[in-house]
Structures are given as structure tokens and as C-alpha cells.
Scaffold this motif. Structure first.
Motif, PDB file in Angstrom:
ATOM      1  N   LEU A 132      -4.189  -0.619  -4.661  1.00 34.79           N
ATOM      2  CA  LEU A 132      -4.693  -0.215  -3.347  1.00 34.79           C
ATOM      3  C   LEU A 132      -5.917  -1.035  -2.955  1.00 34.79           C
ATOM      4  N   GLU A 160      -9.261   4.964  -0.591  1.00 33.56           N
ATOM      5  CA  GLU A 160      -8.255   5.649  -1.409  1.00 33.56           C
ATOM      6  C   GLU A 160      -8.240   5.092  -2.830  1.00 33.56           C
ATOM      7  N   ALA A 161      -8.513   3.797  -2.973  1.00 35.04           N
ATOM      8  CA  ALA A 161      -8.568   3.197  -4.306  1.00 35.04           C
ATOM      9  C   ALA A 161      -9.663   3.853  -5.150  1.00 35.04           C
ATOM     10  N   GLN A 213       0.936   4.117  -2.898  1.00 42.53           N
ATOM     11  CA  GLN A 213       0.705   5.523  -2.563  1.00 42.53           C
ATOM     12  C   GLN A 213       1.839   6.402  -3.074  1.00 42.53           C
ATOM     13  N   ASP A 250      -7.075  -0.962   0.890  1.00 36.90           N
ATOM     14  CA  ASP A 250      -7.396   0.456   1.108  1.00 36.90           C
ATOM     15  C   ASP A 250      -8.458   0.882   0.098  1.00 36.90           C
ATOM     16  N   ARG A 253       0.831  -1.203   0.000  1.00 39.59           N
ATOM     17  CA  ARG A 253       0.000   0.000   0.000  1.00 39.59           C
ATOM     18  C   ARG A 253       0.872   1.262   0.000  1.00 39.59           C
TER      19      ARG A 253
END
Length: 664
Positions: free
Chosen positions: A527, A535-536, A507, A532, A503
Motif C-alpha cells: 500500500l 492505510e499502510a 486491500q 496509500d 492498491r
């Protein structure tokens, strides 16, 4: 003039008054704003980005309040110092370039000159990592800072090596030695700098010093990298009699065309396509949108790390240089012009090929027809990048970056034949340019495609899989600020069952190249697999907003993101817009249908694919050899519930692929 200095390498930003005395600022976050802005394109950043970076643990409203308070602290300190550096606008915050200076800026100026005294002075300014002591102010800021420190180090080392590509002994090697020593101060285990010194000492007839330098190289690499120098480095001590003899210093043979005492440095700086940036009528008061559009485009081009950018500011049309053809290298030489039309309020962006005088495109941008500055800038950046790199895909072009562009184009074909050709190109690049980081990311990408279905839950790698992770890690060690390296590293970590580390890599990749929608879509899918989801989805939405044309394969990526979010109806809708009938897309579709309670449709989908079963198995023979472990191999989801949901569909696809003639 009053100067505000952000002493980045000293570790602590400082506000100085006109007498260069420090002025107190209440909180570190207020000073961190200056440190962050000093590294942004145009020394500017949207307010929301700063708030999210420095107050990531609070909601947006509270974060914006905290940002305003920090800005008031800076303004109070500026009033005390009698300076005006930080300028606030409704949407952006910017440092005034005319009133701001830093030791990092001073170092870059010194390295641009590159004389021995400049290297020594730059070494004195380097007193530690960028913004030392600011790691703990926020987790998001810490992650940004980790990447930025590597970027700072890389920029300084690259600037130094521009003067070390050929080693001069005319001055007794003083300049080359000072430059290499500066690099080793930044990174004591930087093997290329040790090589510069070894070659230099051998050419000066000082084999004892060369051998001592090799021992130092061994010691530092073992200490910092747990690695040994390459065999090529050791072989530098084995030279011919002519090479070992001293070179006269401070003498001329009277022949201006004769040997000037240069040795090649085989870790040469890799040339890139060149873009000269010319702006006219953009710095007048009231043209903020035009200026910000220009900065977004320049920032986007920089994030690709595929160009050498040169910038010149011109005030008034009469000062713009005449169009001139340039005899450049095969990589290309371009001119990017910006002009603001005050009457219409539009921005004219013109991209020219200086090699033949061709106007590649002339874009008149009316921002009222765009959903913000970023999408407009992103599409301009994509047009420039696609034009410059597509020209280099001609196999007749043999420079390092051109061969990478050729290999990269083959990687996107997704066929065994193209992968084989790409691997040959990458093998050749590795032999001739061992420090070119994307070579190893490309090789790792090929291995991942060839071995698409790893046993996700295995804790250790064997043979080829271990090679994959090593390649991905090597690309990161060589160049951690290259988005493709971080992205490939993230996928390698996913395959090694390390979702948290993956992850962070994804990022980093998203931050490093936020103007590239293809990069963002791969990041978004990674992601989602690593868990996550929020955020994805945000990253995917941003990617889709930047596309001029969305390739169908990215709808499959989006389907996996929706599946990870347990939004099965949306996953079904997106996968139906996808690229084809590959095993991965087929399994996502069947799994989403099963989880949505539409088992009958899942069965019908598999029946419709009956005619493709032979082709699927032919393209993936390794699956037919090991059907029992297939369901583990295809399941990339790290969240246990999502993984189990996906397995429901994988069970049906397994029966279709491996039982009988394809009936279920």
C-alpha cells in the motif's frame, strides 16, 4: 417462530413477518447491514467496522451516527413484523441465528445433502449475484462485495463438488448431471463442471452428448474468459473401447464388493487438515467476551483457508464427547476446545492432536492482560497454523496441501537453491492439480525474487515479466478469496505500473486474512509503494500489535512505509533494526539519510559496506550487467516526489556498486 430472511442470491435482503410478507425498510444501507452480518463469523461485527464500511466518506463520528439511525430503521421494521433479529450491544451488532434464515443458508443445506433433487432445488434458489443492486451504496462496501460474491460462488461450487469427486452412474448419472448443471448455472465457464458431464456421457455410452458438451464448454469459455478449454478436456472424447461401452444402470452384480460404477473426477477437492471445534459453557448469558474471543479465533482460522473446520455446540460438561483417537490422513486431525471458567472469568483454549492424543497447548487466557480480544485471538490462531503446517513440511508427506507447505517454506528461505527446489515442487503440483491456485502465486513469487529489480516505469512487459503477470492473474481467477493470491497479484500490478489496481488487490488481501500479521505487513508495504500512506501505516500498526515475535525483515518493510510518508528519521531508525545488508535495505537506509540531511552518515554507511560489495554483486549479477538502468529497477515508489527522493540515495548506491572498487 418468526423468521427474518436475507435473500442474498435474489439480490435484495428482505424482512419478512411471521406470515412471510415483506416489511418495508427505508434505506438500502439498513438492509445492507443484514446482508453483511449474514456473512460474518457468528453473524456479528464491531460497530466501527460497519460504520467504516457503509459510510467511508464521512468522519467516524458522523458515520457512527448514521449507523445508529440505520439500526433504528431496522428496529422499527422489526416491530412492525413482530420479530427480533438484529441485536445491538455497545461494541457489536449481531443477527440472532435462531431467528434468521436466508436462501443462501437453504442452498448450503441442500448442497450438504447433495441428491439430484437437492441440486435442482438449489438451482431454483440461485437467481443472481449476492446482493445485486447494492454495489453503489459505498465504495468500501462495493469492494468488500466484489470479493464476497466470489467467496459465495466458491463456497457453493466447493460444496457441490464434494459430491462430484467420484462420478456415480448407478442412478443413470442423474445426481452427477444435476450437480454439474447446478455449478454451470453459477459459472457457465467452469471447465471442471463441463468435464464432469463429458466423462459422465462417455461412460454412459453417449458420445454425441459428450461432444455437444465440449462445444458448450468452448463457447462459454470463449464468451466469459476469452480462453480455450485445456487439451485434457478435449482428450476426454478419446476413450478406449471398454470405457466407451455403456455401464448398466440400476443393476447389481450381486457382489457388494464389486464395481459400483464410479469414475474419478481429476479436478478433486484438495483435502486440508481437519479441526473439530468444541465449546462448553460459552453460550450462557453474560459471557460475551468469551464468545467473541472464540469467534475471533474461528474467524482467523477460517481466513487462512488452510483447514477444514467442523463445529459442534455442547451445553454442559456432561455432554462433551469422550476424547477419542482418530485414524486420520497425513494432513492431521485436531480438536480445538473452548471452556469458560466462570469463577475466574478466564477462557481456556486447548488444542489437541486427535491422531496421537497429544495436547499441543493449553492456553488460559486472562483478557485483562491483553490489549483487546484481537491480539489474543491472533496469537492462538498463529500457534495453531504454525503447528499444523510445520508438520506437513516433511518431504515424506505427499498430499497436495503438504507439498504446498513444503514449497511455501522454501519460498521464505530467499536463496536461489531454495527457489529452485520450490519451483520443482510447484511444477509437480501444476501437473497433477492444475486448479490449485496457490501453485501459480508461488511461481509468481519466485519469478519476482529472481527478477527483483524490474524497470518500474516501463509500460509493457516482455517475456518473463509477462509470464509473471499471467501467473498472478491465473491464481486470482482460480481463487480470488485466497489472501496470498491477492497479495502476489498486487505486487505484480505494482511492477506493471498499475498502482490503483495494485492498491485494491492489497486491500482485498488485508481483508481476507486480517488475523495474519505477516500478510498484513506485506500488504502495508504494498500500500505504501502504491501511494496509500495512511492505510499502510494503520495496517502496519495492526500487524505489529498481532505479532508474538516480530521477524527482523518486517522492520525493513516498516522503513519503506515511513520513507513513503517522508518521515526519514523514523525510516532510518527502523531500517537499522532490519534483517541484513541486502541491496534493497541498503538503498532505503542511504536514501533516508540523504533526505534527512545526513549525507556524511550515508557515505560512512556505504564505506562500512565495502567488504560486502563483492557479495552483493555476486548475489545479483544481473545488476552488474546493466548498471545504467539499475536505479529505475530498484525504485518501487509510485508517488513522483517520493520516487525522486529515493533516487537520490539510489544514485550514491549506484556509484558504490558499479564505479571503481567500491569507493565513492
Amino acid at each position: 417462530m418468526a423468521i427474518a430472511s436475507c435473500f442474498a442470491c435474489l439480490g435484495r435482503p428482505l424482512l419478512l413477518d411471521s406470515d412471510q410478507e415483506p416489511v418495508a425498510v427505508k434505506t438500502r444501507k439498513a438492509l445492507a447491514i443484514m446482508g453483511y452480518l449474514s456473512r460474518m463469523s457468528g453473524m456479528a461485527s464491531p460497530r466501527e467496522a460497519l460504520a467504516d464500511l457503509l459510510w467511508s466518506g464521512t468522519d467516524r463520528h458522523k458515520a457512527m451516527q448514521s449507523l445508529r439511525q440505520a439500526l433504528r430503521q431496522l428496529k422499527s421494521a422489526e416491530e412492525t413484523a413482530g420479530i427480533d433479529v438484529v441485536r445491538s450491544a455497545p461494541g457489536h451488532i449481531q443477527l440472532d441465528p435462531s431467528a434468521f434464515a436466508s436462501d443462501l443458508m437453504a442452498m448450503n443445506t441442500l448442497l450438504e445433502r447433495g441428491q439430484a433433487a437437492d441440486f435442482r432445488k438449489a438451482g431454483e434458489l440461485w437467481r443472481g449475484e449476492f446482493l445485486t443492486g447494492y454495489d453503489d451504496i459505498d465504495s468500501e462496501f462495493s469492494e468488500w462485495l466484489t470479493v464476497e460474491r466470489e467467496r459465495v460462488r466458491s463456497e457453493l461450487i466447493s460444496a457441490a463438488f464434494k459430491h462430484l469427486n467420484r462420478i456415480s452412474t448407478e442412478d443413470g448419472g442423474v445426481q452427477a448431471e444435476a450437480g454439474a448443471r447446478f455449478v454451470l448455472k453459477l459459472d457457465p465457464a467452469f471447465e471442471a463442471a463441463h468435464r464432469v458431464l463429458i466423462r459422465l456421457y462417455m461412460n454412459l455410452g453417449q458420445p454425441e452428448r459428450a461432444e455437444q458438451q465440449l462445444r458448450s464448454c468452448e463457447r462459454e469459455m470463449r464468451l466469459h474468459l476469452d480462453a480455450e478449454p485445456d487439451e485434457e478436456t478435449r482428450k476426454l472424447l478419446i476413450v478406449s473401447e471398454v470405457e466407451a461401452s455403456p455401464v448398466p444402470v440400476g443393476r447389481s452384480d450381486g457382489n457388494s464388493g464389486g464395481n459400483r460404477g464410479f469414475l474419478p473426477n481429476y479436478d478433486d477437492f484438495v483435502p486440508l487438515p481437519e479441526i473439530s471445534i468444541v465449546s462448553s459453557s460459552l453460550l450462557k448469558k453474560g459471557l460475551n467476551d468469551a464468545i467473541h474471543l472464540r469467534e475471533e479465533i474461528v474467524s482467523g482460522l477460517s481466513s487462512f483457508r488452510s483447514f477444514e473446520l467442523f463445529e459442534s455446540e455442547y451445553f454442559g460438561e456432561e455432554n462433551v464427547p469422550r476424547p477419542t483417537l482418530m485414524e486420520g490422513h497425513e494432513l492431521g486431525c485436531y480438536l480445538l476446545r473452548f471452556r469458560h471458567d466462570e469463577r475466574s472469568g478466564k477462557v481456556v483454549v486447548q488444542f489437541e492432536d486427535r491422531g496421537n492424543g497429544q495436547i499441543v497447548f493449553n492456553e488460559i487466557i486472562d483478557l485483562q492482560y491483553w490489549d483487546g480480544l484481537v491480539p489474543a485471538a491472533s496469537q492462538i490462531v498463529s500457534r495453531i497454523h504454525n503447528h499444523a503446517t510445520s508438520r506437513l513440511r516433511n518431504p515424506a508427506k505427499t498430499s497436495v496441501f503438504a507439498r504446498w507447505c513444503q514449497a511455501e517454506a522454501l519460498l521464505w528461505d530467499f536463496t536461489p537453491q531454495s527457489d529452485e527446489k520450490a519451483m520443482r515442487l510447484l511444477d509437480d503440483l501444476e501437473r497433477t492439480n492444475r486448479s490449485f491456485s496457490m501453485t501459480y502465486a508461488g511461481k509468481a513469487s519466485i519469478i519476482m525474487k529472481q527478477e527483483l529489480h524490474f524497470p518500474l516505469m516501463d509500460k509493457t512487459f516482455s517475456g518473463e515479466e509477462n509470464n509473471l503477470l499471467n501467473l498472478a492473474e491465473k491464481s486470482i481467477r482460480l481463487d480470488p478469496w485466497q489472501a496470498v493470491n491477492q497479495r502476489v497479484y498486487g505486487w505484480a500490478l505494482i511492477l506493471s505500473n498499475m498502482p490503483d489496481e495494485a492498491r485494491r488487490a492489497f486491500q482485498n488481501a488485508g481483508r481476507l486474512s486480517s488475523a495474519d500479521p505477516a500478510n498484513l505487513m506485506s500488504v502495508a508495504e504494498g500500500l505504501a509503494f502504491s501511494g496509500d500512506i495512511n492505510e499502510a501505516r494503520v495496517t502496519a500498526e495492526r500487524a505489529f500489535s498481532l505479532f508474538a515475535f516480530v521477524p527482523r525483515v518486517f522492520y525493513e518493510y516498516l522503513a519503506n512505509i515511513y520513507f513513503a510518508a517522508e518521515d526519514y528519521d523514523s525510516a532510518i531508525k527502523q531500517i537499522e533494526r532490519g534483517a541484513g545488508v541486502g541491496i534493497s535495505g541498503l538503498t532505503t537506509r542511504v536514501a533516508a539519510l540523504v533526505c534527512a540531511g545526513r549525507e556524511e552518515e550515508a557515505m560512512q554507511t556505504l564505506e562500512r559496506f565495502g567488504e560486502n560489495r563483492a557479495a552483493l554483486l555476486k548475489n545479483s549479477p544481473e545488476l552488474a550487467q546493466d548498471p545504467k538502468s539499475w536505479r529505475k529497477k530498484i525504485n518501487f515508489f509510485q508517488n513522483e516526489k517520493v520516487r525522486n527522493d529515493f533516487d537520490k540515495g539510489a544514485a550514491l548506491v549506484q556509484r558504490f556498486l558499479f564505479d571503481g572498487s567500491g569507493s565513492i
